[in-house]
Design a protein around this motif. Structure first.
Motif, PDB file in Angstrom:
ATOM      1  N   UNK A 292       0.835  -1.196   0.000  1.00 21.18           N
ATOM      2  CA  UNK A 292       0.000   0.000   0.000  1.00 21.18           C
ATOM      3  C   UNK A 292       0.881   1.262   0.000  1.00 21.18           C
TER       4      UNK A 292
ATOM      5  N   UNK B 155      -4.651   9.743   0.688  1.00 16.08           N
ATOM      6  CA  UNK B 155      -4.909   8.318   0.958  1.00 16.08           C
ATOM      7  C   UNK B 155      -4.490   7.983   2.393  1.00 16.08           C
TER       8      UNK B 155
ATOM      9  N   UNK C  90      -4.484   9.967   4.983  1.00 15.78           N
ATOM     10  CA  UNK C  90      -5.498  10.484   5.897  1.00 15.78           C
ATOM     11  C   UNK C  90      -6.704   9.557   5.955  1.00 15.78           C
ATOM     12  N   UNK C  91      -7.114   9.050   4.768  1.00 15.56           N
ATOM     13  CA  UNK C  91      -8.288   8.168   4.734  1.00 15.56           C
ATOM     14  C   UNK C  91      -7.995   6.877   5.508  1.00 15.56           C
ATOM     15  N   UNK C  92      -6.777   6.343   5.323  1.00 14.11           N
ATOM     16  CA  UNK C  92      -6.419   5.097   6.024  1.00 14.11           C
ATOM     17  C   UNK C  92      -6.358   5.341   7.535  1.00 14.11           C
TER      18      UNK C  92
ATOM     19  N   UNK D  81      -7.906   7.599   9.237  1.00 10.12           N
ATOM     20  CA  UNK D  81      -9.222   7.913   9.800  1.00 10.12           C
ATOM     21  C   UNK D  81      -9.879   6.645  10.355  1.00 10.12           C
ATOM     22  N   UNK D  82      -9.655   5.517   9.680  1.00 14.68           N
ATOM     23  CA  UNK D  82     -10.287   4.274  10.145  1.00 14.68           C
ATOM     24  C   UNK D  82      -9.755   3.891  11.533  1.00 14.68           C
ATOM     25  N   UNK D  83      -8.538   4.339  11.835  1.00 11.83           N
ATOM     26  CA  UNK D  83      -7.923   4.056  13.129  1.00 11.83           C
ATOM     27  C   UNK D  83      -8.697   4.721  14.278  1.00 11.83           C
ATOM     28  N   UNK D  84      -9.308   5.858  13.966  1.00 14.40           N
ATOM     29  CA  UNK D  84      -9.980   6.631  15.011  1.00 14.40           C
ATOM     30  C   UNK D  84     -11.490   6.441  14.976  1.00 14.40           C
ATOM     31  N   UNK D  85     -11.955   5.407  14.244  1.00 15.33           N
ATOM     32  CA  UNK D  85     -13.407   5.329  14.118  1.00 15.33           C
ATOM     33  C   UNK D  85     -13.962   4.124  14.863  1.00 15.33           C
TER      34      UNK D  85
ATOM     35  N   UNK E 270      -3.561   0.204   9.585  1.00 14.79           N
ATOM     36  CA  UNK E 270      -3.242   1.645   9.486  1.00 14.79           C
ATOM     37  C   UNK E 270      -1.970   2.013  10.251  1.00 14.79           C
TER      38      UNK E 270
END
Lengths: 260, 272
Positions: free
Chosen positions: B75, B90, B92-94, B96-100, B153
């Protein structure tokens, strides 16, 4: 030709993003479906699970406690972490600076389980009853490294000559901080504090070992999860998710404004 | 700097010391009795149950790292060298999943992989399978799938920043000099991002060993990890804090040792 060459990497990227976001999408979609089981085909749409979730008397307490903890984490980690990062960049000796930065990141590297139980042992040793205060201290501890890290990255581009200019013109250190430094670094501090709030809202492990019988949103969700599949979990999770995503995205946007 | 420094010492360094000291104490019911005994450690090292759990934990953590690190490498490569200008977006998008929602994502995998879950019901609806695939949930496979998603991530972060420091020129020079794609990867790119690879492996390996929520939610009784036993010593029926404290230190030490061994082996085999 160029586009063709990029098809393979693009589909790989898409698969990985799908793997990361599929769980999140599933939770959001099935918080609105009528069937209590997550199954295909979808039968119908409803808001009943939200009504169900918010009818739970524990949810109000959990929400209130989570918000209190998030505010405490944002303010305390934001202020302490920013001050620490600011002090760090003014250090002349590069070796010492690198060592202290690594040391300050330790709570993010040690497994949360170990931090959680170590704090529980410590609080028991000093005779502090488990509760929200203990959890708040844990939240500040686990969010501090992230505040220090983001602040440190931003402050590396900070122009210290403006501070010297203020001092040369007769400003006291506190005046220089209030009128020059703080207005310049404020966006980064606010961004980092929002990140700390997001981490706190989502924190479960350290909380669980220190909060005693009190509820926070993740502790409540954990209790529901252990009891089995309950669609109101999807509803609570979706609300939590939206708040977290808003906080993190906003923190990112604020943080991207350059420190001039 | 003072407030944060004091905070770290009082609420991080001292609690760690307390945990260490406690591991030499004894428990009598709910009482903690000051002592200097090695009984807890003796129990941990001689119990076949703890040894089996430790080995399973290392196995699961190692498998997770073996999935996460190559995927994160690929990746990061795509982000750095193929979609160069979109790389940061990309990332940032990856991230973001860490904090969701940590708990939420683990729970979601249970609903996807479950016996009557999304995957099985979709496959049955499409007529691909008749009976639900039962190995998908409450198994080591479920634990590895979930942990990989949680930790990916974190592994991308050090690998991508390591690759940002690799100039495209080096890759092109190697190709111009006649090196094949694989040869370039092995002799130019990988050696240049070794520190990033190490950090990524450490994150995936060490953090999956410390996670007790994933095995508790998606693992069955046969896929409990050592973290579950540690957690039970602090918040379960028949809890034993001194024993749990000893276990925590043994887990961290064993995992560090396993990590260093793997790093040494890789260096020895590849001579990087």
């Amino acid at each position: 030709m160029v586009a063709l060459r990029k098809i393979l990497p693009a589909s790989f990227l898409a698969v990985v993003l799908a793997y990361l976001y599929a769980p999140i999408a599933v939770i959001v979609i099935f918080s609105f479906t009528t069937s209590p089981r997550l199954s295909i085909p979808i039968e119908g749409l409803t808001l009943a699970w939200y009504a169900n979730a918010f009818a739970n008397p524990l949810i109000t307490t959990a929400l209130r406690n989570s918000l209190i903890l998030a505010v405490i984490s944002a303010v305390l980690s934001g202020a302490m972490g920013a001050a620490f990062a600011f002090w760090l960049v003014t250090l002349k000796r590069a070796r010492l600076r690198a060592t202290l930065l690594t040391a300050s990141l330790m709570p993010a590297i040690v497994p949360l389980l170990v931090i959680g139980i170590a704090l529980a042992v410590f609080f028991r040793g000093v005779g502090m009853q488990q509760g929200l205060l203990n959890a708040a201290i844990g939240h500040v501890l686990v969010s501090l490294p992230f505040v220090v890290l983001t602040m440190n990255a931003r402050l590396e581009t900070f122009d210290f000559s403006v501070l010297e200019a203020a001092r040369d013109l007769g400003a006291t250190p506190s005046r220089a901080f209030r009128d020059i430094t703080f207005p310049l670094i404020r966006p980064s501090v606010i961004g980092a504090a929002m990140l700390a709030a997001a981490l706190s809202l989502d924190e479960f492990v350290v909380t669980w070992f220190n909060v005693g019988n009190q509820q926070t949103v993740p502790v409540l969700v954990w209790g529901l999860m252990r009891r089995g599949i309950d669609p109101s979990i999807n509803a609570i999770a979706t609300v939590l998710l939206s708040v977290l995503v808003c906080l993190v995205v906003a923190s990112n946007i604020i943080n991207r404004k350059k420190v001039k | 700097m003072l407030p944060a420094g004091i905070f770290y010492v009082v609420f991080f360094a001292i609690p760690m010391l307390c945990l260490l000291v406690l591991s030499f104490w004894r428990a009598k019911g709910f009482e903690l009795i000051p002592d200097f005994t090695l009984d807890n450690y003796h129990k941990i090292f001689t119990s076949p149950l703890y040894r089996a759990l430790m080995l399973r934990t290392i196995g699961v953590a190692f498998t997770t790292a073996l999935i996460v690190v190559p995927v994160a490498f690929a990746i990061s490569y795509v982000m750095r060298f193929v979609f160069e200008r979109r790389g940061q977006l990309i990332l940032q998008i990856i991230l973001l999943s860490l904090f969701s929602g940590y708990l939420v994502r683990i729970y979601a995998w249970r609903t996807i992989l479950g016996k009557q879950g999304l995957l099985n019901s979709t496959l049955q609806w499409l007529g691909i399978i008749e009976q639900p695939l039962e190995f998908l949930i409450y198994s080591n496979i479920a634990v590895v799938i979930t942990l990989s998603g949680l930790l990916l991530p974190l592994a991308v972060l050090p690998l991508y920043s390591a690759m940002l420091n690799v100039s495209r020129d080096y890759i092109e020079a190697a190709r111009d000099l006649g090196a094949g794609k694989l040869h370039t990867l092995r002799t130019v790119l990988v050696p240049m991002v070794i520190p990033g690879l190490r950090t990524a492996f450490a994150f995936a390996f060490l953090l999956s060993a410390g996670d007790f929520v994933t095995p508790a939610l998606v693992g069955g009784s046969q896929s409990m990890l050592i973290g579950n036993i540690v957690a039970d010593q602090f918040r379960g029926i028949g809890s034993n804090w001194p024993l749990g404290a000893g276990m925590a230190f043994v887990v961290v030490a064993v995992m560090l040792l396993a990590y260093l061994t793997v790093m040494r082996l890789i260096r020895w085999i590849t001579r990087w």
